[in-house]
Enzyme design. Sequence first.
Site, short mmCIF file in Angstrom:
data_model
loop_
_atom_site.label_atom_id
_atom_site.label_comp_id
_atom_site.label_asym_id
_atom_site.label_seq_id
_atom_site.Cartn_x
_atom_site.Cartn_y
_atom_site.Cartn_z
N HIS A 174 56.01 13.75 -91.01
CA HIS A 174 54.83 13.38 -90.25
C HIS A 174 54.23 12.05 -90.72
O HIS A 174 53.02 11.88 -90.75
CB HIS A 174 53.80 14.50 -90.31
CG HIS A 174 54.32 15.80 -89.77
ND1 HIS A 174 54.47 16.03 -88.41
CD2 HIS A 174 54.76 16.90 -90.39
CE1 HIS A 174 54.97 17.24 -88.23
NE2 HIS A 174 55.16 17.79 -89.41
N ARG A 191 48.79 17.30 -88.38
CA ARG A 191 48.12 17.72 -87.15
C ARG A 191 47.56 16.56 -86.35
O ARG A 191 47.00 16.75 -85.28
CB ARG A 191 47.04 18.74 -87.50
CG ARG A 191 47.68 19.99 -88.10
CD ARG A 191 46.66 20.98 -88.59
NE ARG A 191 45.91 21.59 -87.50
CZ ARG A 191 44.91 22.43 -87.69
NH1 ARG A 191 44.53 22.76 -88.91
NH2 ARG A 191 44.27 22.95 -86.67
N PRO A 206 38.57 18.71 -95.10
CA PRO A 206 38.17 18.30 -96.45
C PRO A 206 36.68 18.02 -96.52
O PRO A 206 36.10 17.52 -95.57
CB PRO A 206 38.98 17.02 -96.69
CG PRO A 206 39.42 16.56 -95.36
CD PRO A 206 39.47 17.75 -94.47
N GLU A 207 36.06 18.39 -97.61
CA GLU A 207 34.64 18.08 -97.82
C GLU A 207 34.53 16.97 -98.86
O GLU A 207 35.54 16.48 -99.38
CB GLU A 207 33.88 19.35 -98.22
CG GLU A 207 33.86 20.37 -97.08
CD GLU A 207 32.70 21.37 -97.18
OE1 GLU A 207 31.74 21.10 -97.90
OE2 GLU A 207 32.78 22.41 -96.52
#
Length: 289
Positions: free
Chosen positions: A95, A115, A2-3
């Site tokens: 998750h 992740r 993400p930016e």
Amino acid sequence: MPELPEVEVVRRGLADHVLGRTVADVELRGLRVARRHVAGPQDLTDRLGGRRIEAVRRRGKYLWLDLGDGLGLILHLGMSGQLLVEDAAAPDEKHLHARFRFADDGPELRFVDQRTFGGLALADLDAHGVPATIAHIAPDLLEPAYDRAAVVRRVKGKDSAIKRVLLDQTVASGIGNIYADEALWRAQVHGERVSSALTKPRIGELLDHAAEVMREALGEGGTSFDALYVNVNGASGYFDRSLAAYGQAGRPCRRCGTPIRREHFMNRSSFSCPRCQPRPRAVRASAGP
Ligand SMILES: [Zn+2]
């Protein structure tokens, strides 16, 4: 990854749903989510209980909760971290790594990360309310502390490839690969031009383009998420259709029609227009830092 605009979308969503609420308790699933918190998971949960969320803040890609008394909780989103605001009755996500329950018995805050590159860590806040661990990161282009003239001078003072300088988080934070390429395309500057060789007005223009393209992405992202679902899904999916250079290899430049080229730069890909952004003729100095 993400930016800035994606992280800002998350910040706004969080501010809407958790600002002013008091944490009752935090449940961690597994130890990985607390691995950045040096004092350990027990310390993390002990110190969060009873804290009121006084502010939700961001600098560049960093996001944190201000818990008052100079304590902050950094929310590292990593590659795939998501913050979900959900009813306690909603089934657990596969998750799920952390669950925040609040004293008001309202919706929970959940940290879900497929992740597991993300995580939570407490940090002391400095006099400006910025976590000490990220105080070396420069203000980003969208925050009030951004000093345009000072950043122009700093960029001008570097003898390095301009794209590398744009990505340098100690110069200005929050500009990642995508928005650097878009800003360079808009300013018609090749990323390997040496920053000190650009004029100050040109550098200022480039920074303004970077701020503008991030504001535009923010405008689109801000309208795309569900009220109860605060989400980050990697690299700005919702802004893809507006990208003029990044990821557009082979497609015609929107300005001149020349196919956009892809080049390798800093172990990543750079996208630019061969005609609008000619490569520098001779590399005066090394493009290193
Ligand atoms: Zn072009």
